[in-house]
Design a protein around this motif. Structure first.
Motif, PDB file in Angstrom:
ATOM      1  N   GLN A 152     -42.437  54.402 -30.397  1.00  0.00           N
ATOM      2  CA  GLN A 152     -43.024  55.563 -29.716  1.00  0.00           C
ATOM      3  C   GLN A 152     -42.078  56.754 -29.687  1.00  0.00           C
ATOM      4  OE1 GLN A 152     -43.219  52.432 -28.549  1.00  0.00           O
ATOM      5  NE2 GLN A 152     -45.206  52.023 -27.595  1.00  0.00           N
ATOM      6  N   GLU A 192     -45.049  58.730 -30.959  1.00  0.00           N
ATOM      7  CA  GLU A 192     -46.020  59.082 -29.925  1.00  0.00           C
ATOM      8  C   GLU A 192     -46.052  60.600 -29.793  1.00  0.00           C
ATOM      9  OE1 GLU A 192     -46.289  58.380 -25.239  1.00  0.00           O
ATOM     10  OE2 GLU A 192     -46.258  56.528 -26.392  1.00  0.00           O
ATOM     11  N   THR A 231     -48.131  51.305 -24.337  1.00  0.00           N
ATOM     12  CA  THR A 231     -48.076  49.954 -24.902  1.00  0.00           C
ATOM     13  C   THR A 231     -49.038  49.870 -26.087  1.00  0.00           C
ATOM     14  OG1 THR A 231     -49.774  49.170 -23.372  1.00  0.00           O
ATOM     15  CG2 THR A 231     -47.488  48.914 -22.682  1.00  0.00           C
ATOM     16  N   THR A 281     -42.762  45.552 -24.816  1.00  0.00           N
ATOM     17  CA  THR A 281     -44.199  45.538 -25.089  1.00  0.00           C
ATOM     18  C   THR A 281     -44.505  45.973 -26.515  1.00  0.00           C
ATOM     19  OG1 THR A 281     -44.413  47.743 -24.092  1.00  0.00           O
ATOM     20  CG2 THR A 281     -44.869  45.857 -22.688  1.00  0.00           C
ATOM     21  N   SER A 282     -43.832  47.011 -27.010  1.00  0.00           N
ATOM     22  CA  SER A 282     -44.165  47.498 -28.354  1.00  0.00           C
ATOM     23  C   SER A 282     -43.675  46.537 -29.436  1.00  0.00           C
ATOM     24  CB  SER A 282     -43.614  48.908 -28.586  1.00  0.00           C
ATOM     25  OG  SER A 282     -42.215  48.936 -28.636  1.00  0.00           O
ATOM     26  N   ASN A 295     -51.559  49.386 -28.706  1.00  0.00           N
ATOM     27  CA  ASN A 295     -51.949  48.167 -29.404  1.00  0.00           C
ATOM     28  C   ASN A 295     -52.287  48.528 -30.841  1.00  0.00           C
ATOM     29  OD1 ASN A 295     -53.271  45.925 -30.446  1.00  0.00           O
ATOM     30  ND2 ASN A 295     -54.214  45.403 -28.492  1.00  0.00           N
ATOM     31  N   ASN A 329     -46.141  43.574 -29.370  1.00  0.00           N
ATOM     32  CA  ASN A 329     -47.393  43.956 -30.011  1.00  0.00           C
ATOM     33  C   ASN A 329     -47.280  43.910 -31.529  1.00  0.00           C
ATOM     34  OD1 ASN A 329     -49.014  44.361 -27.772  1.00  0.00           O
ATOM     35  ND2 ASN A 329     -48.465  46.510 -27.558  1.00  0.00           N
ATOM     36  N   THR A 364     -39.171  49.139 -33.226  1.00  0.00           N
ATOM     37  CA  THR A 364     -39.844  47.933 -32.731  1.00  0.00           C
ATOM     38  C   THR A 364     -40.943  47.461 -33.676  1.00  0.00           C
ATOM     39  OG1 THR A 364     -41.167  49.411 -31.323  1.00  0.00           O
ATOM     40  CG2 THR A 364     -39.340  48.239 -30.283  1.00  0.00           C
ATOM     41  N   SER A 395     -37.863  51.790 -29.634  1.00  0.00           N
ATOM     42  CA  SER A 395     -39.317  51.760 -29.568  1.00  0.00           C
ATOM     43  C   SER A 395     -39.904  52.780 -30.546  1.00  0.00           C
ATOM     44  CB  SER A 395     -39.797  52.073 -28.151  1.00  0.00           C
ATOM     45  OG  SER A 395     -39.433  51.031 -27.276  1.00  0.00           O
TER      46      SER A 395
END
Length: 352
Positions: A53, A57, A342, A102-103, A344, A106, A72, A51
């Motif tokens: 993130q 993140e 998640t 989810t990532s 967007n 997206n 991702t 991911s």
């Protein structure tokens, strides 16, 4: 499980006193492990969970974390470009309901929207399925048949993908002909299903040895096959790259000191088993590693599983996040108005 990954990390670091860690399987596990390795200053070479993130993140950024797997964003973007190339107009999305699923979804939707904004999807409330394992796929199979898509986009993997394929074929032997699928896959999935793995599936893969053939990798495959009596999975190739990357950096540093090892990793070129040299970007610790995408086909007896035809080995530099978008994410600009877990991409200023 995530609790087990956390417990294992603490044991490896505090009791076994390891100097580096590699893995883990899921992004949920890695998100839980990252603060632990950061606190204890342990270099972590991430070869599977992916991911974006984990490196972007703000509350997860870790100076000792290195990703040598396409994240991702890279995978979702590659899949979105492939769906656009296929001319897909009506897409059914099915993904695992956690950070990775989810990532990546997206990123897929955002990339496809840039090339074809007129795609219709199944209701977003039905996109995500239980994780880690979903033993029964009846409702998803029925929903696909009712929706009549011209493409099914999926990033389910492992046992979930095996269960889905088997159950869909049991419902309709021509299921994957009627409803073409674009999905993440791996040698493990190919091996688990063998002759049952459908031909004509559009798949994106991280390290399929047969597609990335080069002298170094071919020698590895031969040795691996002789020792384990099976062909190496994508994970075996990437895990070996992870170990070699860390060992090479530690040898150059002349120490296990994490800061000195990281100084020999960031911005340095590394000759991988995958047949190309990759570099770990200093700003976000993401390597410019590639993705392979193609269509499954019979191997004509060469392997006990399908191979790819019409395949492309996408270059990491072509699918990596731009430095502008990367900086916006590091600055937290993509979390406004949405759940950061998640994130967007439409919320990022440069993602238009």
């Amino acid at each position: 499980t995530i609790p087990k990954a956390v417990a294992n990390s603490y044991q490896l670091i505090l009791q076994d006193q390891v100097v580096a860690l590699m893995g883990s399987v899921t992004s949920g596990q890695c998100a839980a492990e990252s603060p632990i390795v950061k606190q204890n200053k342990i270099v972590y070479i991430d070869s599977t969970c992916n991911s974006y993130q984990l490196t972007l993140e703000p509350d997860l950024v870790n100076p000792y974390w290195v990703s040598i797997v396409p994240n991702t964003f890279m995978e979702g973007t590659s899949a979105g470009a492939e769906a656009a190339k296929l001319g897909s107009k009506k897409i059914f999305v099915v993904s695992p309901n956690y950070l990775f699923g989810t990532s990546e979804t997206n990123a897929f939707v955002a990339a496809l929207a840039k090339k074809n904004p007129n795609v219709t999807y199944n209701d977003k409330s039905t996109w995500y399925v239980p994780f880690p394992t979903n033993p029964r796929w009846d409702s998803t199979i029925n929903a696909i048949q009712a929706f009549q898509p011209d493409l099914v986009y999926s990033n389910i993997f492992g046992q979930d993908q095996v269960n889905f394929v088997k159950q869909a074929l049991a419902v309709d032997a021509n299921f994957f002909t009627k409803y073409p699928v674009l999905t993440l896959s791996s040698i493990d999935d190919f091996s688990a299903l063998g002759a049952q793995y459908p031909v004509g599936m559009h798949v994106y893969m991280r390290s399929p040895f047969f597609q990335l053939s080069n002298p170094k990798l071919d020698a590895f495959v031969k040795t691996y096959k002789a020792k384990y009596n099976e062909f190496p999975s994508d994970w075996a190739v990437m895990d070996t790259d992870a170990l070699n990357l860390w060992a090479g950096a530690a040898n150059k540093a002349g120490t296990f000191d994490p800061d000195k090892v990281m100084a020999q990793i960031l911005g340095k070129g590394f000759a991988s088993l995958r047949g190309y040299t990759f570099t770990v970007r200093a700003k976000d610790h993401q390597a410019n590693v590639g993705e392979t995408i193609g269509t499954t086909a019979d191997s004509a007896g060469k392997y006990p599983f399908v191979i790819l035809k019409d395949a492309s080995n996408l270059k990491g530099d072509d699918i990596m996040m731009s430095t502008t978008l990367m900086q916006e994410m590091l600055d937290g600009k993509c979390e406004k108005g949405g759940d950061p877990k998640t994130a967007n991409f439409a919320l990022c200023p440069s993602w238009k």
